[in-house]
Scaffold this active site. Structure first.
Site, PDB file in Angstrom:
ATOM      1  N   ARG A  35      -7.239  48.618  -7.583  1.00  0.00           N
ATOM      2  CA  ARG A  35      -6.630  47.459  -8.230  1.00  0.00           C
ATOM      3  C   ARG A  35      -5.278  47.816  -8.809  1.00  0.00           C
ATOM      4  O   ARG A  35      -4.967  48.977  -9.063  1.00  0.00           O
ATOM      5  CB  ARG A  35      -7.536  46.896  -9.311  1.00  0.00           C
ATOM      6  CG  ARG A  35      -7.892  47.840 -10.463  1.00  0.00           C
ATOM      7  CD  ARG A  35      -6.860  47.850 -11.570  1.00  0.00           C
ATOM      8  NE  ARG A  35      -7.336  48.498 -12.782  1.00  0.00           N
ATOM      9  CZ  ARG A  35      -6.545  49.082 -13.680  1.00  0.00           C
ATOM     10  NH1 ARG A  35      -5.236  49.137 -13.498  1.00  0.00           N
ATOM     11  NH2 ARG A  35      -7.045  49.635 -14.775  1.00  0.00           N
ATOM     12  N   GLU A  42      -6.803  42.328 -19.579  1.00  0.00           N
ATOM     13  CA  GLU A  42      -5.891  43.190 -20.342  1.00  0.00           C
ATOM     14  C   GLU A  42      -4.432  42.967 -19.938  1.00  0.00           C
ATOM     15  O   GLU A  42      -3.522  43.103 -20.750  1.00  0.00           O
ATOM     16  CB  GLU A  42      -6.281  44.651 -20.152  1.00  0.00           C
ATOM     17  CG  GLU A  42      -5.480  45.610 -21.020  1.00  0.00           C
ATOM     18  CD  GLU A  42      -5.949  47.042 -20.851  1.00  0.00           C
ATOM     19  OE1 GLU A  42      -5.126  47.869 -20.416  1.00  0.00           O
ATOM     20  OE2 GLU A  42      -7.131  47.314 -21.153  1.00  0.00           O
ATOM     21  N   ARG A  81      -5.094  41.171 -12.693  1.00  0.00           N
ATOM     22  CA  ARG A  81      -5.635  42.408 -12.129  1.00  0.00           C
ATOM     23  C   ARG A  81      -5.983  42.060 -10.685  1.00  0.00           C
ATOM     24  O   ARG A  81      -6.948  41.330 -10.428  1.00  0.00           O
ATOM     25  CB  ARG A  81      -6.864  42.877 -12.897  1.00  0.00           C
ATOM     26  CG  ARG A  81      -6.542  43.458 -14.291  1.00  0.00           C
ATOM     27  CD  ARG A  81      -5.931  44.831 -14.174  1.00  0.00           C
ATOM     28  NE  ARG A  81      -5.463  45.394 -15.436  1.00  0.00           N
ATOM     29  CZ  ARG A  81      -6.204  46.118 -16.268  1.00  0.00           C
ATOM     30  NH1 ARG A  81      -7.484  46.328 -15.991  1.00  0.00           N
ATOM     31  NH2 ARG A  81      -5.683  46.629 -17.361  1.00  0.00           N
ATOM     32  N   CYS A  97      -1.280  48.306 -21.601  1.00  0.00           N
ATOM     33  CA  CYS A  97      -1.661  49.652 -22.029  1.00  0.00           C
ATOM     34  C   CYS A  97      -0.696  50.676 -21.438  1.00  0.00           C
ATOM     35  O   CYS A  97      -0.464  50.678 -20.215  1.00  0.00           O
ATOM     36  CB  CYS A  97      -3.084  49.959 -21.597  1.00  0.00           C
ATOM     37  SG  CYS A  97      -3.657  51.587 -22.141  1.00  0.00           S
ATOM     38  N   THR A 147      -1.124  53.604 -20.656  1.00  0.00           N
ATOM     39  CA  THR A 147      -1.748  54.483 -19.658  1.00  0.00           C
ATOM     40  C   THR A 147      -1.624  53.933 -18.245  1.00  0.00           C
ATOM     41  O   THR A 147      -1.814  54.665 -17.275  1.00  0.00           O
ATOM     42  CB  THR A 147      -3.237  54.710 -19.979  1.00  0.00           C
ATOM     43  OG1 THR A 147      -3.935  53.453 -19.922  1.00  0.00           O
ATOM     44  CG2 THR A 147      -3.418  55.328 -21.348  1.00  0.00           C
ATOM     45  N   ARG A 188      -5.166  51.565 -10.229  1.00  0.00           N
ATOM     46  CA  ARG A 188      -6.365  52.364 -10.472  1.00  0.00           C
ATOM     47  C   ARG A 188      -7.233  52.315  -9.223  1.00  0.00           C
ATOM     48  O   ARG A 188      -7.602  51.236  -8.750  1.00  0.00           O
ATOM     49  CB  ARG A 188      -7.153  51.841 -11.673  1.00  0.00           C
ATOM     50  CG  ARG A 188      -8.384  52.678 -12.004  1.00  0.00           C
ATOM     51  CD  ARG A 188      -9.020  52.225 -13.329  1.00  0.00           C
ATOM     52  NE  ARG A 188     -10.104  53.101 -13.694  1.00  0.00           N
ATOM     53  CZ  ARG A 188     -11.377  52.930 -13.324  1.00  0.00           C
ATOM     54  NH1 ARG A 188     -11.700  51.874 -12.566  1.00  0.00           N
ATOM     55  NH2 ARG A 188     -12.317  53.766 -13.674  1.00  0.00           N
ATOM     56  N   ARG A 213     -16.056  56.783 -16.324  1.00  0.00           N
ATOM     57  CA  ARG A 213     -16.386  55.607 -17.141  1.00  0.00           C
ATOM     58  C   ARG A 213     -17.780  55.105 -16.814  1.00  0.00           C
ATOM     59  O   ARG A 213     -18.381  55.502 -15.819  1.00  0.00           O
ATOM     60  CB  ARG A 213     -15.394  54.466 -16.882  1.00  0.00           C
ATOM     61  CG  ARG A 213     -13.945  54.756 -17.190  1.00  0.00           C
ATOM     62  CD  ARG A 213     -13.097  53.522 -16.920  1.00  0.00           C
ATOM     63  NE  ARG A 213     -11.701  53.712 -17.224  1.00  0.00           N
ATOM     64  CZ  ARG A 213     -10.780  52.764 -17.142  1.00  0.00           C
ATOM     65  NH1 ARG A 213     -11.124  51.548 -16.758  1.00  0.00           N
ATOM     66  NH2 ARG A 213      -9.523  53.006 -17.432  1.00  0.00           N
ATOM     67  N   GLU A 239     -14.425  50.864 -19.393  1.00  0.00           N
ATOM     68  CA  GLU A 239     -14.376  51.668 -20.611  1.00  0.00           C
ATOM     69  C   GLU A 239     -15.371  51.154 -21.648  1.00  0.00           C
ATOM     70  O   GLU A 239     -15.602  49.953 -21.772  1.00  0.00           O
ATOM     71  CB  GLU A 239     -12.969  51.642 -21.201  1.00  0.00           C
ATOM     72  CG  GLU A 239     -11.958  52.457 -20.423  1.00  0.00           C
ATOM     73  CD  GLU A 239     -10.614  52.497 -21.123  1.00  0.00           C
ATOM     74  OE1 GLU A 239     -10.205  53.589 -21.557  1.00  0.00           O
ATOM     75  OE2 GLU A 239      -9.979  51.435 -21.231  1.00  0.00           O
TER      76      GLU A 239
END
Length: 373
Positions: free
Chosen positions: A21, A129, A133, A177, A179, A186, A217, A222
């Site tokens: 994703r 988030e 996505r 984020c 990260t 990801r 995870r 998470e």
């Protein structure tokens, strides 16, 4: 690999759930942490118009499910939960204290939803988030298949008129984020690691995975638990100053090394004698009758019946916090393994080891009864 095919079956692995994703945010809206409820709804409705192009495409066409009350595409709680259970929709964000504190999970469930292709292999989360996505997922063995499909799908979405993603000349793709900055990508798969997760947690797997550049995870992302069989979500940690192609390759190489550690852990476990294993468990669980009754000399004397005997004890060994911890598997087991069961019964029922039970439903002669019975 020399042929460029990232096929995990070559590593001795079966078909696994694979997912790649990318996170993207629309330039015309604030990032989720600063959005008002109206912003969220406006962004969702803006995307619904953009999705009309996808609806018309055979390879991406499907449906949009909105979680926003009153939305034309609204799905009820039961349908939403089915989508979550199928790992298609994202979890209730209001339960995530991290995202709530960041302002990202505010106004749940307004402005949230999921686009689902007809084959359920192409999905876009809306309002999580990040604004979007965009992901492709499949159960299989060749990582290239989901990677290539996502690249094609992303090109299609990026080409929709009016869509402009937030990017930075220094940080690449802009995400909520830090990260995820850079690629916003990801790549992950779900893999069972029963040996590394034998204690019911992913702690050992994380310790081994971290030096390999991998994140571990739970199955829901998470801060979620791992599977009961030790299944975890594995992905490369790097997103920034790395290419998309390097990320998917890192997943393949990392899984290869992690599988070797899993196999090694299985070999170590297999090499441990049952007597040593019981001794170790007993030290931490002295009240487990199965463990404190086990006699290694008796076990070794059983010869060909060892396996049948161990089957009776397996619950107490695999669940050392048990009280009794043993179960007969055949009607004759109490007699066949009497040296063990007579001691276990004596401890639990507070009787002698040679006690014999008598069934009697008559009240006559029972001590303590009133005089008239």
């Amino acid at each position: 690999p020399s042929d460029g095919v990232l096929d995990i079956s070559k590593l001795g692995l079966p078909e696994l759930s694979m997912r790649v994703r990318v996170g993207r945010n629309l330039k015309k809206f604030p990032l989720p942490g600063a959005m008002t409820q109206q912003d969220r709804c406006d962004m969702e409705n803006f995307m619904l118009k953009a999705f009309e192009k996808l609806f018309a495409m055979g390879e991406y066409g499907g449906r949009y499910c909105s979680f926003t009350p009153g939305h034309p595409n609204f799905v009820d709680k039961e349908e939403y939960q089915r989508l979550v259970d199928a790992h298609i929709a994202f979890k209730d964000m209001s339960a995530d204290t991290y995202l709530m504190s960041a302002g990202i999970a505010q106004h749940w469930p307004y402005g949230r939803g999921v686009y689902i292709s007809e084959d359920k292999g192409f999905i876009i989360w809306v309002g999580e988030e990040d604004h979007l996505r965009i992901m492709c997922m499949k159960k299989g063995t060749v990582l290239n298949e989901v990677f290539d499909r996502l690249k094609t799908a992303l090109d299609v979405v990026s080409g929709i008129e009016g869509l402009e993603f937030a990017t930075s000349p220094d940080y690449g793709v802009v995400t909520s984020c830090p990260t995820n900055l850079g690629t916003g990508m990801r790549a992950s798969l779900h893999i069972a690691l029963p040996n590394l997760c034998a204690d019911g947690t992913e702690k050992k797997a994380k310790a081994i995975a971290k030096p390999l550049g991998l994140s571990v995870r739970g199955l829901g992302g998470e801060h979620t638990p791992i599977g009961a069989d030790g299944t975890v979500d594995i992905s490369p940690s790097a997103r920034f100053c790395i290419t998309e192609a390097e990320i998917i390759t890192a997943l393949y190489k990392g899984i290869e090394l992690l599988k070797a550690e899993e196999d090694k852990a299985g070999g170590d476990k297999a090499g441990e004698s049952i007597g040593d294993r019981v001794k170790t468990l007993l030290a931490a669980n002295p009240d487990n009758i199965c463990l404190n009754t086990f006699d290694n000399a008796y076990y070794e004397s059983l010869g060909s019946e060892k396996a049948a005997f161990l089957k009776c004890l397996m619950s107490g060994i695999e669940n050392p916090d048990s009280m009794m911890g043993c179960y007969a598997c055949q009607p004759e087991d109490y007699d066949r393994f009497k040296p063990f069961f007579s001691k276990a019964l004596a401890k639990y029922h507070k009787v002698s080891e040679d006690a014999k039970h008598v069934n009697n439903w008559s009240l006559e002669g029972v001590a303590g009864l009133p005089s008239d019975g």
